[in-house]
Scaffold this active site. Structure first.
Site, PDB file in Angstrom:
ATOM      1  N   GLU A 287       0.817  -1.334  -0.194  1.00  0.00           N
ATOM      2  CA  GLU A 287       0.327   0.260   0.054  1.00  0.00           C
ATOM      3  C   GLU A 287       1.248   1.337  -0.166  1.00  0.00           C
ATOM      4  OE1 GLU A 287      -2.848   0.066  -1.022  1.00  0.00           O
ATOM      5  OE2 GLU A 287      -3.231  -2.291  -0.978  1.00  0.00           O
ATOM      6  N   CYS A 321      -1.975   9.009   3.735  1.00  0.00           N
ATOM      7  CA  CYS A 321      -1.621   9.470   2.664  1.00  0.00           C
ATOM      8  C   CYS A 321      -2.872   9.396   2.043  1.00  0.00           C
ATOM      9  CB  CYS A 321      -1.442   7.774   2.385  1.00  0.00           C
ATOM     10  SG  CYS A 321      -2.260   6.570   3.453  1.00  0.00           S
TER      11      CYS A 321
HETATM   12  P1  NAD Z   1       9.441   4.236   2.792  1.00  0.00           P
HETATM   13  O1  NAD Z   1       8.691   3.902   1.925  1.00  0.00           O
HETATM   14  O2  NAD Z   1      10.751   5.384   2.469  1.00  0.00           O
HETATM   15  O3  NAD Z   1       9.445   3.609   4.181  1.00  0.00           O
HETATM   16  C1  NAD Z   1       8.544   3.049   4.669  1.00  0.00           C
HETATM   17  C2  NAD Z   1       9.267   1.358   5.595  1.00  0.00           C
HETATM   18  O4  NAD Z   1       9.778   0.729   4.214  1.00  0.00           O
HETATM   19  C3  NAD Z   1      10.288   1.897   6.165  1.00  0.00           C
HETATM   20  O5  NAD Z   1       9.647   0.901   7.331  1.00  0.00           O
HETATM   21  C4  NAD Z   1      11.200   1.243   5.608  1.00  0.00           C
HETATM   22  O6  NAD Z   1      12.928   1.250   7.159  1.00  0.00           O
HETATM   23  C5  NAD Z   1      11.531   0.537   4.463  1.00  0.00           C
HETATM   24  N1  NAD Z   1      12.291   0.498   3.464  1.00  0.00           N
HETATM   25  C6  NAD Z   1      13.078   1.342   2.923  1.00  0.00           C
HETATM   26  N2  NAD Z   1      13.879   0.534   2.044  1.00  0.00           N
HETATM   27  C7  NAD Z   1      13.697  -1.044   1.894  1.00  0.00           C
HETATM   28  C8  NAD Z   1      13.609  -1.334   0.661  1.00  0.00           C
HETATM   29  N3  NAD Z   1      14.491  -1.345   0.579  1.00  0.00           N
HETATM   30  N4  NAD Z   1      13.795  -2.970   1.412  1.00  0.00           N
HETATM   31  C9  NAD Z   1      12.406  -3.017   2.481  1.00  0.00           C
HETATM   32  N5  NAD Z   1      11.761  -1.830   2.784  1.00  0.00           N
HETATM   33  C10 NAD Z   1      12.721  -1.083   2.583  1.00  0.00           C
HETATM   34  O7  NAD Z   1       7.800   5.575   3.243  1.00  0.00           O
HETATM   35  P2  NAD Z   1       7.561   6.909   4.417  1.00  0.00           P
HETATM   36  O8  NAD Z   1       8.369   7.478   4.331  1.00  0.00           O
HETATM   37  O9  NAD Z   1       8.248   5.836   5.986  1.00  0.00           O
HETATM   38  O10 NAD Z   1       6.628   6.282   4.611  1.00  0.00           O
HETATM   39  C11 NAD Z   1       5.460   7.658   3.923  1.00  0.00           C
HETATM   40  C12 NAD Z   1       4.919   7.437   2.878  1.00  0.00           C
HETATM   41  O11 NAD Z   1       3.918   5.445   2.877  1.00  0.00           O
HETATM   42  C13 NAD Z   1       4.029   8.087   1.777  1.00  0.00           C
HETATM   43  O12 NAD Z   1       4.361   7.707   0.449  1.00  0.00           O
HETATM   44  C14 NAD Z   1       2.597   7.855   2.085  1.00  0.00           C
HETATM   45  O13 NAD Z   1       1.453   7.889   1.229  1.00  0.00           O
HETATM   46  C15 NAD Z   1       2.558   6.460   2.552  1.00  0.00           C
HETATM   47  N6  NAD Z   1       1.559   5.812   3.364  1.00  0.00           N
HETATM   48  C16 NAD Z   1       0.293   5.215   2.516  1.00  0.00           C
HETATM   49  C17 NAD Z   1      -0.456   3.956   3.309  1.00  0.00           C
HETATM   50  C18 NAD Z   1      -1.622   3.929   2.738  1.00  0.00           C
HETATM   51  O14 NAD Z   1      -2.695   2.522   2.666  1.00  0.00           O
HETATM   52  N7  NAD Z   1      -1.206   3.498   0.956  1.00  0.00           N
HETATM   53  C19 NAD Z   1      -0.360   4.789   4.307  1.00  0.00           C
HETATM   54  C20 NAD Z   1       0.372   5.167   5.263  1.00  0.00           C
HETATM   55  C21 NAD Z   1       1.421   5.325   4.423  1.00  0.00           C
END
Ligand code: NAD
Length: 516
Positions: A287, A321
C-alpha cells in the site's frame, strides 16, 4: 465464542478536563523515560546489535526519544530462522486461540492508551486528537481482525455435485515480513501485524527508522497479550540495510508493506524473483502513496467544503496517505472557496503537541523537512502562494506552516506526493473537467466530491479512480470495518485494510473434495 458485536473505539474528548489531566500525566511520565534503549526481540529474547537507530523528537530534534537496535543481515537471518520454526506450532494453534490473543492485545492497548498517545506526541509529533484517532484505530484493527478470523475459521460455503462433499477453507501461509511507515506508527504496524498473526502466520516486524520506539511499544503489547515467542519478532533497522535481505530470502512467504511508491515497487520487483530453495511465489501486499484530490462543484455547500478541505489537507501536517493535497474547484465558486480555505487554514495553531489546542505539529524528520521545503520552492516558482511562509532551517523543530498554492493542473506541486502541509488549488471549467484533472494521476488512493448534484455524485461514484471516494465530507480517517482502505493504480494493491477481503490475503485457500 461469545463476543459483543464489533464497534469502533470511541475517541477521547479533550474538552473533558479529566482526559487533559491524564494526557498531561502521561506526557510527564513518558517524558521522564525518554532516551531508553530497545534491543531487537527475536524468539522472545532481547538481541543486542553493534549499531543503533536513534529516534528524535521532531518538535525538538536535540531530544532523543530512544535508541533501538539496528538489525543487519545477521539478525534478519536469525529472525527468519526463528519465525520459520515458530510457524510449525502457531499455524496449528486454533483460530479461536489466536483470536483471543488479539482481543487481549486490544485490551492491553486500551489500558495503555494515554501512554501510547504520549509516545505518538514525542516520537511522531502528533497532535493529541490525531494521536488518539490512530491508537483507537490500532485497537479497532485488533478487535476487527479477531472477529474476521472467527468468521472465516471454517471456510466459506461452496456448492457440491451429487455424491460428494466439497469444502473450501483457509490455511496459514508462513513467515510474513511486515514493513511499516512512520506516519501511523501504532495503527498500521498493529493492523498489518495483527492480520498476519491471527491468520496463523509468524511475523518479522520492521518499523520505520523514524518511529522505532513506538514499534518497540507495539511489540510489548503483543508480548503482554501472549503471542508466543518467535511468532512475533521485532526487527528495527534501516530499510536500506535489511529490507532487500528480508524481502529476497527464500523463507519469506509474504510481504505486507505500507510506505512510499518507490519502496513498494522495489519490494514488488525483488519479491518476484525466485531465489535458490524458494518453493512458492511470494505474495506481496503493498500500500503506497497518493496525490488525493477533493472536487468542489458549483452546487456544493461551500462553507462545509472549505472546512473539510482544511481538515483533510492539514490533519497531521498533511502527512497522511489519504490527505487532500489537491483542491479542484469549479471556476464559478473558485474565488469564494479559496478565500474560505485560506481563512480556515490561517486559524490553525502550529506547535509542539504538548497541549490539546495544537492543530499542526512538525513534519517527521529532517529529510522530510528538506523535501517539503523543496516543494515549497517549486510552488513559489510555479504558482501563487496564498498562505504559508518559507520554512526556516528546522533546527528548533521541523515545523512547516500550512501552505496554499494556486497553480495550473500540470504544476509539480499539483502532481507529486509532497507529504506535508501543502495544498495545491486548481481551477476547473466544469464537473467533467474537474473529474478529469482528479483522475489524471498515477495514484488512486482517496478522493472526495462536494456536490448537491445527484448526477455529479453518481458519475463520480463510478468514474473517480480512487480506492476510497468520499462525498460531502473529509477524505481522511478511514474507520476500520466501516471504510475499508486501499488504493488503485500506483497507490497499491487495493488490499483494503480493515475490510472483509483483507484476511484472506494472508492465507491460502484450499479446496478439499470427498466422494462418498
Ligand atoms: P518509505 O517507503 O520510505 O518507508 C517505509 C518502510 O519501508 C520503512 O520501514 C523503511 O525502512 C522501509 N524500507 C526502505 N527501503 C526498503 C527496502 N529496500 N526494502 C524494504 N523495506 C524498505 O515510506 P515512509 O516515508 O516511511 O512513509 C510515507 C509513505 O507511506 C508515503 O508515500 C505515504 O503515502 C505512504 N503511506 C501509504 C499508506 C496506505 O495505506 N496506502 C498509509 C500510510 C503511508
Amino acid at each position: 465464542m461469545g463476543l459483543i458485536p464489533y464497534k469502533n473505539e470511541a475517541y477521547l474528548d479533550f474538552s473533558d478536563e479529566k482526559n487533559v489531566a491524564e494526557m498531561q500525566a502521561a506526557l510527564k511520565k513518558v517524558g521522564d523515560s525518554l532516551g531508553g534503549e530497545y534491543p531487537l526481540v527475536i524468539g522472545g529474547k532481547r538481541v543486542e546489535t553493534d549499531g543503533e537507530v536513534i529516534s528524535v523528537n521532531p518538535a525538538k530534534p536535540s531530544e532523543v526519544v530512544g535508541r533501538t537496535g539496528r538489525a543487519t543481515e545477521r539478525e534478519a537471518d536469525m529472525a527468519l530462522a526463528t519465525a520459520t520454526e515458530a510457524f510449525e506450532k502457531w499455524s496449528r494453534t486454533s483460530p479461536e486461540a489466536r483470536a483471543r490473543i488479539m482481543l487481549r492485545a486490544a485490551a492491553v492497548m486500551r489500558r495503555r492508551r494515554f501512554e501510547f498517545l504520549a509516545w505518538e506526541a514525542y516520537e511522531g509529533g502528533k497532535p493529541w486528537f490525531e494521536a488518539d484517532a490512530q491508537v483507537a484505530e490500532a485497537i479497532d484493527f485488533l478487535e476487527y481482525y479477531a472477529r474476521e478470523m472467527l468468521r472465516l475459521k471454517d471456510g466459506v460455503e461452496i456448492y457440491a455435485i451429487p455424491g460428494e462433499e466439497s469444502r473450501y477453507f483457509y490455511r496459514p501461509m508462513g513467515v510474513g515480513v511486515v514493513i511499516a511507515p512512520w506516519n501511523f506508527p501504532t495503527a498500521i504496524l498493529t493492523g498489518m501485524s495483527a492480520a498476519a498473526l491471527v491468520a496463523g502466520n509468524t511475523v518479522i516486524m520492521k518499523p520505520s527508522e523514524f518511529t522505532s520506539v513506538i514499534g518497540a511499544k507495539v511489540a510489548e503489547v503483543f508480548e503482554e497479550a501472549g503471542v508466543p515467542e518467535g511468532v512475533f519478532n521485532y526487527l528495527p533497522g534501516y530499510g536500506s540495510e535489511v529490507g532487500d535481505y528480508l524481502v529476497g530470502d527464500a523463507r519469506t512467504r509474504f510481504i505486507s508493506f505500507t510506505g512510499s511508491m518507490q519502496t513498494g515497487l522495489r519490494i514488488n520487483e525483488l519479491a518476484a524473483k525466485q531465489t535458490p530453495g524458494q518453493r512458492w511465489i511470494k505474495r506481496v501486499i503493498v500500500e503506497m502513496g497518493g496525490k488525493d484530490a477533493m472536487v468542489i462543484d458549483e452546487s456544493a455547500d461551500l462553507d462545509s467544503a472549505a472546512v473539510d478541505i482544511v481538515k483533510s489537507a492539514y490533519g497531521y501536517s498533511g502527512q497522511k496517505c489519504s490527505a487532500a493535497s489537491r483542491a479542484i474547484l469549479h471556476e464559478k465558486i473558485y474565488d469564494e472557496v479559496l478565500e474560505k480555505v485560506v481563512e480556515g487554514a490561517r486559524l490553525l495553531k502550529i506547535g509542539a503537541p504538548d497541549s490539546a489546542d495544537i492543530n499542526v505539529g512538525p513534519v517527521i524528520s529532517e529529510p522530510q523537512f528538506e523535501k517539503v521545503s523543496g516543494y515549497i520552492n517549486s510552488g513559489n516558482q510555479e504558482g501563487e502562494r496564498l498562505l504559508g511562509e518559507n520554512p526556516g532551517d528546522g533546527k528548533d523543530g521541523y515545523f512547516v506552516s500550512p501552505t496554499i498554492f494556486a497553480v495550473e493542473e500540470k504544476a509539480r506541486v499539483a502532481n507529486e506526493e509532497i507529504f506535508g502541509p501543502v495544498l495545491s488549488v486548481v481551477k476547473a471549467r466544469d464537473f467533467s473537467d474537474a473529474l478529469r484533472i482528479a483522475n489524471d494521476s498515477p495514484y488512486g488512493l482517496t478522493g472526495g466530491v462536494y456536490s448537491r448534484n445527484r448526477e455529479h455524485l453518481e458519475k463520480a461514484r463510478h468514474e473517480f479512480q480512487a480506492g476510497n471516494v468520499y462525498f460531502n465530507r473529509t477524505i481522511t480517517g478511514a474507520l476500520v470495518g466501516v471504510q475499508p482502505f486501499g488504493g488503485f493504480g500506483m497507490s497499491g494493491t487495493d488490499s483494503k485494510a480493515g475490510g472483509p477481503d483483507y484476511l484472506p490475503l494472508h492465507m491460502l485457500a484450499k479446496t478439499v473434495v470427498e466422494r462418498f
